[in-house]
Scaffold this motif. Structure first.
Motif, mmCIF file in Angstrom:
data_model
loop_
_atom_site.group_PDB
_atom_site.id
_atom_site.type_symbol
_atom_site.label_atom_id
_atom_site.label_comp_id
_atom_site.label_asym_id
_atom_site.label_seq_id
_atom_site.Cartn_x
_atom_site.Cartn_y
_atom_site.Cartn_z
ATOM 1 N N THR A 14 0.840 -1.188 0.000
ATOM 2 C CA THR A 14 0.000 0.000 0.000
ATOM 3 C C THR A 14 0.875 1.237 0.000
ATOM 4 O OG1 THR A 14 -1.879 1.070 1.063
ATOM 5 C CG2 THR A 14 -0.249 0.118 2.511
ATOM 6 N N SER A 15 0.350 2.269 -0.624
ATOM 7 C CA SER A 15 1.127 3.501 -0.709
ATOM 8 C C SER A 15 0.438 4.666 -0.007
ATOM 9 C CB SER A 15 1.379 3.859 -2.178
ATOM 10 O OG SER A 15 0.139 4.013 -2.854
ATOM 11 N N SER A 16 -0.736 4.399 0.577
ATOM 12 C CA SER A 16 -1.440 5.480 1.264
ATOM 13 C C SER A 16 -2.390 4.891 2.307
ATOM 14 C CB SER A 16 -2.247 6.316 0.269
ATOM 15 O OG SER A 16 -3.317 5.542 -0.250
ATOM 16 N N SER A 18 -5.546 5.509 2.546
ATOM 17 C CA SER A 18 -6.808 5.102 1.909
ATOM 18 C C SER A 18 -6.679 3.721 1.271
ATOM 19 C CB SER A 18 -7.279 6.129 0.880
ATOM 20 O OG SER A 18 -6.365 6.230 -0.184
ATOM 21 N N HIS A 19 -5.528 3.406 0.677
ATOM 22 C CA HIS A 19 -5.317 2.068 0.121
ATOM 23 C C HIS A 19 -5.250 1.018 1.233
ATOM 24 C CE1 HIS A 19 -3.530 3.732 -3.846
ATOM 25 N NE2 HIS A 19 -4.844 3.651 -3.877
#
Length: 53
Positions: A14-16, A18-19
């Motif tokens: 994941t990069s955020s 929200s992800h």
């Protein structure tokens, strides 16, 4: 993959934040048997026919 075996552990990247929330929420998804059969058939000669596992 989670429906194949309770011993499978998915580790999504994941990069955020929200992800990360989306990845965690995906654990609650339950696919109908027809969808699982179609996914299992991917890569076979007949993509509409379920594989035996």
């Amino acid at each position: 993959l989670l429906q194949r075996s309770p011993a499978i552990l998915l580790i999504p990247g994941t990069s955020s934040v929200s992800h990360l929330r989306e990845n965690v929420a995906a654990e609650a998804i339950t696919l109908p048997p027809e969808a699982i059969a179609r996914l299992n058939a991917i890569g076979t000669s007949d993509p509409t026919s379920p594989r035996d596992h």
